[in-house]
Write a protein that holds these residues in place. Structure first.
Motif, PDB file in Angstrom:
ATOM      1  N   MET A  55       0.983  -1.239  -0.081  1.00  0.00           N
ATOM      2  CA  MET A  55       0.031   0.025  -0.095  1.00  0.00           C
ATOM      3  C   MET A  55       0.940   1.224  -0.096  1.00  0.00           C
ATOM      4  SD  MET A  55      -2.867  -1.045  -0.262  1.00  0.00           S
ATOM      5  CE  MET A  55      -4.090   0.257   0.251  1.00  0.00           C
ATOM      6  N   ARG A  82      -7.624   1.784   4.654  1.00  0.00           N
ATOM      7  CA  ARG A  82      -6.803   2.682   4.012  1.00  0.00           C
ATOM      8  C   ARG A  82      -7.247   3.306   2.909  1.00  0.00           C
ATOM      9  NH1 ARG A  82      -4.497  -1.330   6.167  1.00  0.00           N
ATOM     10  NH2 ARG A  82      -3.018  -1.148   7.908  1.00  0.00           N
ATOM     11  N   GLN A  83      -8.087   2.592   1.886  1.00  0.00           N
ATOM     12  CA  GLN A  83      -8.425   2.840   0.519  1.00  0.00           C
ATOM     13  C   GLN A  83      -9.629   2.420   0.159  1.00  0.00           C
ATOM     14  OE1 GLN A  83      -5.333   2.569  -1.994  1.00  0.00           O
ATOM     15  NE2 GLN A  83      -6.705   2.491  -3.983  1.00  0.00           N
ATOM     16  N   ARG A  84     -10.581   3.046  -0.321  1.00  0.00           N
ATOM     17  CA  ARG A  84     -11.713   2.322  -0.691  1.00  0.00           C
ATOM     18  C   ARG A  84     -11.524   1.601  -1.797  1.00  0.00           C
ATOM     19  NH1 ARG A  84     -15.875   7.685  -0.631  1.00  0.00           N
ATOM     20  NH2 ARG A  84     -15.594   8.261   1.398  1.00  0.00           N
ATOM     21  N   GLY A  85     -12.370   0.456  -1.703  1.00  0.00           N
ATOM     22  CA  GLY A  85     -12.265  -0.427  -2.926  1.00  0.00           C
ATOM     23  C   GLY A  85     -13.425  -1.523  -2.851  1.00  0.00           C
ATOM     24  N   ALA A 111     -10.585   1.322  -7.365  1.00  0.00           N
ATOM     25  CA  ALA A 111      -9.010   2.045  -7.072  1.00  0.00           C
ATOM     26  C   ALA A 111      -8.474   0.875  -6.349  1.00  0.00           C
ATOM     27  CB  ALA A 111      -9.297   2.993  -6.254  1.00  0.00           C
ATOM     28  N   LEU A 112      -9.192   0.126  -5.606  1.00  0.00           N
ATOM     29  CA  LEU A 112      -8.420  -1.099  -4.744  1.00  0.00           C
ATOM     30  C   LEU A 112      -9.415  -2.239  -5.096  1.00  0.00           C
ATOM     31  CD1 LEU A 112      -6.485  -2.508  -2.877  1.00  0.00           C
ATOM     32  CD2 LEU A 112      -8.020  -1.609  -0.962  1.00  0.00           C
ATOM     33  N   ARG A 145      -4.254   0.474 -11.377  1.00  0.00           N
ATOM     34  CA  ARG A 145      -5.186   0.127 -10.336  1.00  0.00           C
ATOM     35  C   ARG A 145      -4.677  -0.897  -9.301  1.00  0.00           C
ATOM     36  NH1 ARG A 145      -8.865   3.820 -12.122  1.00  0.00           N
ATOM     37  NH2 ARG A 145     -10.140   3.420 -14.010  1.00  0.00           N
ATOM     38  N   ARG A 146      -4.880  -0.760  -8.116  1.00  0.00           N
ATOM     39  CA  ARG A 146      -4.391  -1.745  -6.982  1.00  0.00           C
ATOM     40  C   ARG A 146      -5.211  -2.833  -6.943  1.00  0.00           C
ATOM     41  NH1 ARG A 146      -0.468   0.647  -3.921  1.00  0.00           N
ATOM     42  NH2 ARG A 146      -0.893   2.866  -3.591  1.00  0.00           N
TER      43      ARG A 146
END
Length: 189
Positions: A55, A82-85, A111-112, A145-146
């Motif tokens: 991350m 930590r990040q939306r997904g 995004a995740l 994209r993650r």
């Protein structure tokens, strides 16, 4: 405790509750969210360390591979804090219609994306499933994209199941991390 400290605690609790609700709406299973809540204060696991490192880097793909019960899914889902997904099981993705762009779009654009239990998806004898997966992961790769995948496959099984093109993309901007250890779940009788 003064009023300001009490307010700060309520605000933190509210943000944590909102993060849990958001993760549930993103598809994270309730049992995984319960583990994240309970285990948040425990020492890092190899899977958590790999996710934290991932991350902190530029977007790419992380494959957490290892035996059952080693915390791969929990660690991957902690990234939601930590990040939306989105969270999806690989078998569910493989059941989507290959040509149903509307069904695939949220997973392509997130995004995740956490793809749980990679290797459980169905591949047809003609290679259509493999081609769809390659296209899907190539799109996510090219759009920066993650993606975090969990799998019980060994490195050799992964290599024989997925295309050289996808493995090459993984080598370019990603990692295949072998998570070792005993199952953290209780032993069955």
């Amino acid at each position: 405790m003064n009023n300001l400290d009490a307010y700060d605690e309520r605000e933190a609790a509210q943000r944590a509750t909102e993060a849990i609700i958001e993760a549930r709406h993103a598809g994270v299973p309730a049992a995984v969210m319960a583990l994240i809540s309970v285990e948040a204060s425990l020492k890092p696991t190899p899977a958590r360390e790999a996710v934290l490192e991932f991350m902190a880097q530029a977007p790419g793909t992380l494959v957490l591979a290892g035996p059952v019960g080693t915390g791969k899914t929990v660690a991957a889902c902690e990234a939601f804090l930590r990040q939306r997904g989105l969270f999806v099981r690989a078998a569910h993705l493989s059941r989507l219609g290959w040509f149903d762009e509307d069904a695939w779009r949220p997973y392509e654009r997130a995004a995740l994306l956490v793809v749980d239990d990679l290797g459980s998806e169905y591949f047809d004898a003609k290679g259509g499933g493999q081609a769809q997966w390659e296209t899907f992961f190539d799109l996510r790769h090219s759009e920066l994209r993650r993606t975090i995948c969990t799998t019980n496959l060994t490195a050799e099984e992964f290599k024989s199941r997925y295309s050289e093109k996808w493995r090459d993309r993984l080598a370019e901007r990603g990692a295949f991390v072998r998570v070792t250890g005993q199952s953290m779940r209780r032993e069955a009788p």
